[in-house]
Design an enzyme around this catalytic site. Structure first.
Site, PDB file in Angstrom:
ATOM      1  N   HIS A 121       0.870  -1.176   0.000  1.00 25.76           N
ATOM      2  CA  HIS A 121       0.000   0.000   0.000  1.00 25.76           C
ATOM      3  C   HIS A 121       0.914   1.235   0.000  1.00 25.76           C
ATOM      4  O   HIS A 121       2.038   1.181   0.524  1.00 25.76           O
ATOM      5  CB  HIS A 121      -0.826  -0.056   1.288  1.00 25.76           C
ATOM      6  CG  HIS A 121      -1.886   0.986   1.425  1.00 25.76           C
ATOM      7  ND1 HIS A 121      -1.604   2.281   1.802  1.00 25.76           N
ATOM      8  CD2 HIS A 121      -3.229   0.924   1.280  1.00 25.76           C
ATOM      9  CE1 HIS A 121      -2.734   2.966   1.877  1.00 25.76           C
ATOM     10  NE2 HIS A 121      -3.739   2.170   1.557  1.00 25.76           N
ATOM     11  N   ASP A 198       3.178  -4.403   7.705  1.00 31.31           N
ATOM     12  CA  ASP A 198       1.925  -3.671   7.594  1.00 31.31           C
ATOM     13  C   ASP A 198       0.809  -4.694   7.819  1.00 31.31           C
ATOM     14  O   ASP A 198       0.531  -5.515   6.944  1.00 31.31           O
ATOM     15  CB  ASP A 198       1.842  -3.038   6.199  1.00 31.31           C
ATOM     16  CG  ASP A 198       0.488  -2.391   5.941  1.00 31.31           C
ATOM     17  OD1 ASP A 198      -0.438  -2.583   6.748  1.00 31.31           O
ATOM     18  OD2 ASP A 198       0.368  -1.723   4.906  1.00 31.31           O
ATOM     19  N   GLN A 201      -4.615  -5.369   7.093  1.00 32.77           N
ATOM     20  CA  GLN A 201      -5.655  -6.321   6.666  1.00 32.77           C
ATOM     21  C   GLN A 201      -5.595  -7.606   7.483  1.00 32.77           C
ATOM     22  O   GLN A 201      -6.631  -8.184   7.818  1.00 32.77           O
ATOM     23  CB  GLN A 201      -5.494  -6.657   5.173  1.00 32.77           C
ATOM     24  CG  GLN A 201      -5.602  -5.461   4.245  1.00 32.77           C
ATOM     25  CD  GLN A 201      -7.001  -4.840   4.231  1.00 32.77           C
ATOM     26  OE1 GLN A 201      -7.984  -5.504   4.529  1.00 32.77           O
ATOM     27  NE2 GLN A 201      -7.076  -3.575   3.879  1.00 32.77           N
ATOM     28  N   LYS A 224     -10.392  -0.593  10.383  1.00 28.78           N
ATOM     29  CA  LYS A 224     -10.632  -1.818   9.599  1.00 28.78           C
ATOM     30  C   LYS A 224     -10.953  -2.978  10.538  1.00 28.78           C
ATOM     31  O   LYS A 224     -11.358  -4.045  10.120  1.00 28.78           O
ATOM     32  CB  LYS A 224      -9.403  -2.155   8.766  1.00 28.78           C
ATOM     33  CG  LYS A 224      -9.088  -1.077   7.732  1.00 28.78           C
ATOM     34  CD  LYS A 224      -7.821  -1.404   6.995  1.00 28.78           C
ATOM     35  CE  LYS A 224      -7.234  -0.222   6.297  1.00 28.78           C
ATOM     36  NZ  LYS A 224      -7.888   0.152   5.057  1.00 28.78           N
ATOM     37  N   CYS A 362      -4.739   2.600  -3.493  1.00 28.53           N
ATOM     38  CA  CYS A 362      -3.467   3.105  -2.947  1.00 28.53           C
ATOM     39  C   CYS A 362      -2.340   2.108  -3.187  1.00 28.53           C
ATOM     40  O   CYS A 362      -1.496   1.887  -2.311  1.00 28.53           O
ATOM     41  CB  CYS A 362      -3.571   3.426  -1.470  1.00 28.53           C
ATOM     42  SG  CYS A 362      -4.768   4.696  -1.097  1.00 28.53           S
TER      43      CYS A 362
HETATM   44  N1  PMP Z   1      -1.865  -0.711   4.513  1.00 29.94           N
HETATM   45  C1  PMP Z   1      -2.864  -1.452   4.042  1.00 29.94           C
HETATM   46  C2  PMP Z   1      -2.585  -2.851   3.570  1.00 29.94           C
HETATM   47  C3  PMP Z   1      -4.147  -0.910   3.976  1.00 29.94           C
HETATM   48  O1  PMP Z   1      -5.151  -1.658   3.495  1.00 29.94           O
HETATM   49  C4  PMP Z   1      -4.364   0.412   4.419  1.00 29.94           C
HETATM   50  C5  PMP Z   1      -5.737   1.039   4.356  1.00 29.94           C
HETATM   51  N2  PMP Z   1      -6.295   1.030   3.060  1.00 29.94           N
HETATM   52  C6  PMP Z   1      -3.283   1.131   4.928  1.00 29.94           C
HETATM   53  C7  PMP Z   1      -2.055   0.550   4.957  1.00 29.94           C
HETATM   54  C8  PMP Z   1      -3.430   2.526   5.433  1.00 29.94           C
HETATM   55  O2  PMP Z   1      -4.231   2.560   6.551  1.00 29.94           O
HETATM   56  P1  PMP Z   1      -4.740   3.954   7.138  1.00 29.94           P
HETATM   57  O3  PMP Z   1      -5.229   4.741   5.991  1.00 29.94           O
HETATM   58  O4  PMP Z   1      -5.823   3.550   8.082  1.00 29.94           O
HETATM   59  O5  PMP Z   1      -3.579   4.574   7.851  1.00 29.94           O
END
Ligand code: PMP
Length: 404
Positions: A121, A198, A201, A224, A362
């Site tokens: 991401h 990270d 998920q 999430k 993203c």
């Molecule tokens: N990493 C992953 C794998 C994600 O799915 C997300 C959220 N789409 C993020 C990072 C970023 O999370 P946040 O926007 O809540 O900081």
């Protein structure tokens, strides 16, 4: 413990609403999950009954609020098998990763290497690009196979004596791929590199034990995880956090301040400058306690069943391309529909009450890797039902017919 999707659903007030005259079918939980009453009530109760600033007061409300805030930290620690002092509250995964990158950036030099993957991401790419731009740090990206699995052999060869950190998502938010984090970590440590995972998920859908994985850092977001926005966490091994300089300066993160000098508080408070997201932390604590009280194995099996049911329902759809079908993947279906833009697909599905995400998620490098500019994504959570899976298949089939 038994698994009863209807009794779980009943705990999420939003799921009973209608969208465009149709019952809501929420398949966008990978972007942000809905909240059970336990979370809503914990936050409301705090506001109605025991709310003040934390850590500063000697009065009853301040003490009660501090207790609730620190109790939430304990829940987070228990959730991923960490020690309490190893949990830093952040705004979310994005802030958690930026915190690590900013801290490490103070000791990295030109030519030092950071190994990431093509499926990250942007939250786990952009902070490292900052270090490339500012310091001349070299970024390397582990390729992704056609089925969405990570090319572990290539990874092995990317580690050198200059590798300082390996950053990898535990579960891809696009492909659903679950990466072999324990093995990745073992190899990284053998090369003398730190590991940041990270876990945005993965923490939602599988039990995570940071000690068993042996990772140095693990980042995730509350929203999430059936909790509120504005809160997340960074787990850092005690020694990794102790070695990390602070991210932001302000109240609560200091040992002492004079006009000439400052000293810092110990972790985790060193990384929590200013008034934190108190209510949100309490809400996240409630979400985690709620989740830990469920049968998580049964939930995971249910989510996988929904994914399999949708795949089966769409088996004959020659107009559908699915991104990522690696063995053991999570219940995330990213797809394109021939002849239709993903945004249009999402908009038509919305007419049927079906909420899916569309865009780059993203993850632009990953989109490029798969030769697409965007995809639609249906992600399954504990409250989705088999009837919803079937209704999604039906709605998607009609959507495709609309464009054909
Ligand atoms: N990493 C992953 C794998 C994600 O799915 C997300 C959220 N789409 C993020 C990072 C970023 O999370 P946040 O926007 O809540 O900081």
């Amino acid at each position: 413990m038994s698994f009863d999707v209807e009794s779980l659903r009943a705990q999420f007030p939003i799921l009973s609403r209608q969208v465009n005259g149709k019952p809501l079918i929420y398949l966008d939980s990978a972007a942000s999950a809905q909240k059970p009453r336990a979370v809503i009530e914990a936050m409301t109760r705090a506001m109605e009954h025991a709310y003040a600033n934390v850590h500063r007061g000697l009065h009853t409300l301040a003490n009660e609020t501090t207790e609730a805030y620190e109790q939430a930290r304990k829940s987070l620690a228990r959730f991923i098998n960490a020690a309490e002092g190893e949990i830093v509250f952040t705004k979310g995964a994005t802030e958690a990763i930026n915190l690590v990158a900013a801290g490490l950036g103070q000791s990295l030099k030109a030519g030092d290497e950071i190994v990431l993957t093509e499926m990250e991401h942007h939250a786990n790419i952009v902070p490292w690009h900052f270090l490339r731009e500012r310091l001349g740090v070299v970024l390397k990206f582990v390729p992704v196979h056609d089925d969405g699995a990570l090319a572990i052999d290539a990874y092995r060869h990317m580690l050198t004596e200059r590798t300082r950190l390996v950053g990898v998502s535990h579960m891809s938010n696009v492909l659903g791929t679950v990466n072999p984090v324990a093995e990745i970590t073992r190899l990284a440590h053998a090369a003398g590199a730190l590991v940041l995972v990270d876990g945005c998920q993965s923490v939602v859908h599988m039990p995570v034990d940071v000690k068993a994985l042996d990772v140095d850092f693990y980042a995730f977001s509350g929203h999430k995880l059936y909790g509120p926005t504005g809160i997340g966490a960074l787990y850092g091994k005690a020694e990794a956090l102790a070695a990390l300089p602070p991210y932001q300066g302000g109240g609560e993160m200091i040992g002492s301040v004079s006009l000439e000098a400052i000293t810092y508080a110990d972790p985790p408070h060193r990384f929590e400058a200013g008034t934190p997201a108190i209510l949100e932390a309490i809400g996240l604590g409630a979400a985690i306690e709620w989740l830990m009280a469920q049968d998580r194995e049964a939930i995971a099996a249910h989510e996988h069943r929904l994914y399999a049911r949708v795949r089966e329902g769409l088996a004959g759809a020659n107009w559908l391309k699915v991104l990522g079908e690696a063995p053991g993947k999570g219940a995330i279906l990213s797809f394109t529909v021939d002849g239709a833009h993903a945004h249009d697909v999402a908009q038509i599905l919305d007419r049927y009450g079906v909420a899916v995400r569309a865009g780059t998620h993203c993850a632009e490098p990953l989109m490029r890797r798969f030769g697409v500019t965007s995809s639609a994504r249906a992600s399954f959570a504990l409250y989705n039902t088999e009837a919803e899976a079937d209704a999604f298949v039906e709605a998607l089939t009609r959507t495709q017919a609309f464009f054909a």
